[in-house]
Structure formats: structure tokens, C-alpha cells
Design a protein around this motif. Sequence first.
Motif, PDB file in Angstrom:
ATOM      1  N   LYS A   1       0.932  -1.454  -0.416  1.00 47.97           N
ATOM      2  CA  LYS A   1       0.186   0.692   0.213  1.00 47.97           C
ATOM      3  C   LYS A   1       1.139   1.524   0.360  1.00 47.97           C
ATOM      4  O   LYS A   1       0.283   2.476  -0.391  1.00 47.97           O
ATOM      5  N   GLY A   2       1.907   1.196   1.294  1.00 46.30           N
ATOM      6  CA  GLY A   2       2.347   2.390   1.202  1.00 46.30           C
ATOM      7  C   GLY A   2       3.183   2.896  -0.331  1.00 46.30           C
ATOM      8  O   GLY A   2       3.749   3.945  -1.445  1.00 46.30           O
ATOM      9  N   MET A   3       4.186   1.423  -0.996  1.00 45.76           N
ATOM     10  CA  MET A   3       4.481   1.770  -2.184  1.00 45.76           C
ATOM     11  C   MET A   3       3.729   2.326  -3.181  1.00 45.76           C
ATOM     12  O   MET A   3       4.129   2.816  -4.581  1.00 45.76           O
ATOM     13  N   CYS A   4       2.111   1.840  -3.481  1.00 40.63           N
ATOM     14  CA  CYS A   4       1.420   2.650  -4.325  1.00 40.63           C
ATOM     15  C   CYS A   4       1.167   3.516  -4.587  1.00 40.63           C
ATOM     16  O   CYS A   4       1.681   4.900  -5.048  1.00 40.63           O
ATOM     17  N   LEU A   5       0.865   4.082  -3.125  1.00 39.96           N
ATOM     18  CA  LEU A   5       0.512   5.348  -2.899  1.00 39.96           C
ATOM     19  C   LEU A   5       2.045   6.812  -2.860  1.00 39.96           C
ATOM     20  O   LEU A   5       1.914   7.862  -3.566  1.00 39.96           O
ATOM     21  N   PHE A   6       2.940   6.235  -2.668  1.00 38.37           N
ATOM     22  CA  PHE A   6       4.146   6.473  -3.016  1.00 38.37           C
ATOM     23  C   PHE A   6       4.457   7.012  -4.522  1.00 38.37           C
ATOM     24  O   PHE A   6       4.337   8.027  -5.243  1.00 38.37           O
TER      25      PHE A   6
ATOM     26  N   TYR B   1       2.231  11.287  -1.226  1.00 41.60           N
ATOM     27  CA  TYR B   1       3.778  11.165  -0.228  1.00 41.60           C
ATOM     28  C   TYR B   1       3.234  11.004   1.262  1.00 41.60           C
ATOM     29  O   TYR B   1       3.432  10.147   2.450  1.00 41.60           O
ATOM     30  N   GLU B   2       2.406  11.713   1.475  1.00 43.98           N
ATOM     31  CA  GLU B   2       1.555  11.821   3.390  1.00 43.98           C
ATOM     32  C   GLU B   2       1.101  10.318   3.808  1.00 43.98           C
ATOM     33  O   GLU B   2       1.715   9.514   4.871  1.00 43.98           O
TER      34      GLU B   2
ATOM     35  N   GLY C   1      13.469   6.187   3.185  1.00 42.85           N
ATOM     36  CA  GLY C   1      14.617   7.462   2.831  1.00 42.85           C
ATOM     37  C   GLY C   1      14.040   8.163   2.150  1.00 42.85           C
ATOM     38  O   GLY C   1      14.332   9.664   1.612  1.00 42.85           O
ATOM     39  N   SER C   2      13.670   7.882   0.593  1.00 43.08           N
ATOM     40  CA  SER C   2      13.182   8.673  -0.042  1.00 43.08           C
ATOM     41  C   SER C   2      12.304   9.443   0.237  1.00 43.08           C
ATOM     42  O   SER C   2      11.670  11.032  -0.488  1.00 43.08           O
ATOM     43  N   LEU C   3      11.055   9.297   0.781  1.00 35.02           N
ATOM     44  CA  LEU C   3      10.462  10.668   1.352  1.00 35.02           C
ATOM     45  C   LEU C   3      10.391  10.998   2.138  1.00 35.02           C
ATOM     46  O   LEU C   3      10.750  12.396   1.890  1.00 35.02           O
ATOM     47  N   ASN C   4      11.515  11.420   3.341  1.00 35.53           N
ATOM     48  CA  ASN C   4      12.559  11.865   3.744  1.00 35.53           C
ATOM     49  C   ASN C   4      13.193  13.416   1.970  1.00 35.53           C
ATOM     50  O   ASN C   4      13.429  13.762   2.425  1.00 35.53           O
TER      51      ASN C   4
END
Length: 327
Positions: free
Chosen positions: A79-84, A89-90, A113-116
Motif C-alpha cells: 500500500k505504501g509503495m502504491c501511494l508513493f 506522500y503523506e 529515505g526517499s520520502l525524507n
Amino acid sequence: MTSNQAKKLYQKGIELLSYGKSDEAVNYFREAVESDPLCMEAQLELGYLLGSMENYEEALKCFDDAVRLEKNFPGLFGKGMCLFFMEDYEKSLEAFLDAQGYGENEDLWYYLGSLNLIHSGNYEGAINCFDIALSIDEDFVEAWNDCGTAYSILEDDENALVCFEEALNIDPDYKQAIYNMGATLADMGRYSESLMYLDRILEKEPDNFKALFYKGNVLYFMEKEEEAIEYFTKALEIDKNQAELWNYLGYVQFSLGQNHEAVESFKEAIKINKDYETAHINLGNVYMDLGKDSLALSCFEKVLEISSDNEEAIKILSDLGHHNRRL
């Protein structure tokens, strides 16, 4: 259909996937989910496969359905990957942090790390996450490269180079790291070495806009102005809608005394970005060199409309003997 039949469809999908027949596998996973929505394995496998095909919305639905059945690491991470990749991003961060409660792997730390790096601008935090990912998998080429990018932003060029070199030790043809090596070496003033890496990109991709643009910059700093113009012009043939590139081209033309050509280049930059302070200043400087003080005055006054405390514009206006109302 029964759950046993759904599992047979799932197993057939797995078999097809092992032969690289992704399109056929998707159909079997879909049938398995339709026949038994409680088949967690099919939901997850379908989600990851759809995600690899960049069908993120349908993949996200699969992961949401899987997580509703049971919260687990694969479902929350997917799920996190799809949203990324959907650039939400939130919500992506929320899903990754939820996933941490059920497990971790190098990919989770890489995406944190990528989100940061790209979302929150927490570059030290990004480096920390990439370091953890690399402690799990020291051959994670993307993590090395992106860690180097974070160091570059922090202007820690030495550590950036180490990271890019590690990425290229793992994959000598990794294009992003080759480009980043060239850019970082240029920023360090190591121009000849920089050109070696930029040329490696251009040998494979003669129309690589970023490499052409950066090579033009490097050639200018090496005092090879005519060659710099050649590469800026090649870059413009690929993408004319780049204000910064027009400004660089105009600056080099001005340095060669090509004032009329420089005027046109700066005007193009301003046409793309009417609030481009540097281009207005550069255009004003060319007008002054041409003895067109009234046009120069208009340029510097425009700069103060954009940024009332621009010291360069204030000084030049003062030198011209004019007093803007904002002074």
C-alpha cells in the motif's frame, strides 16, 4: 467456486509468473480473488504484479482489501509503495510506518529515505534511512545513489562521491550514478574528470538533456565558451522550455561579446519565467553594455518589483543615478 478452487487459480498464476507470463498470471490472480475475496495470497500477489505494471490504483485496492482481511507487512508495505508512486506522500508515509509495526526490510528503509529526500526535505534523516537499508543489503545500488544525492544537497561532495562510486562498483552502467558523478565532480571544480562521466552518458544517450546542459556548464567553466554554446544549443533542440538554460546560453553569449544574441536568449528565459530575477539582471547588464540605459533601468526596476531587497539591482540603479520608489 470454493476456496480450494481459488487456491488452484492462484497456484496457476504463480506458475505462469515463474515463466515470465505476467499478463496471463494477472488474469488467474484476478479470477482467484473474484472467486474467493478472502484469498489473501492472491490479493497480495495481484497487488504487487499490478504495481509492477504501474497500475497503481487497482494495485492499491488489492492491498487495501488484503489489509482489511489482516494487517501484515506485505499488505501495508505494498500500500505504501502504491501511494508513493501515486505521489500521495503523506498517506504513503503512514502506510510505511504502519508496516514497521509488523516487520522491516531494506526496501522499507529505502522508501522511508526517499520520502525524507523528496517530500520532507529532511536530508540527514534520508541518509540515516539509506544507511539502514545498506546495512541490510550492501549491494542496494539505488540506496547508494540516493544517499549520494542527499549528501550532494547538503554540499558534502566528498561523501557524495563515495556513494556514487559504490553504486558504480555494483553496476558500472547505472545511468543516474554516472550522471551524478559527473555533476558532483563539476561542482568540485574537477572539470576534466566530470567530462569523462558526462561523455559516458552522452555516448549511450546523445539526446540526454541533463547531460548536454551540464556539459555546457562544464565547458564554460573550462573557458571553452564556443563549445559550451554548442552543447546548450543541442539541449535546447530537445527542450526549449527551460528558462535556466536560456539564461546560461545568454550569459555565455554575453561573455563572448555576442550582445544581440544574448538579449534574445535572456528574453526567452523571461518569457518562460517572468519573475526570473537573474535573467532580468543579465538582460539589464547587456543593455548597459549596449548603451541602452533606459532599457537597462526597466530591467533593474523589474528586479525590485520581484524582490525589493535585491542588492545587485539596488547598487546598479544607484550607479545609474536613478532612484526607484522602493529605495
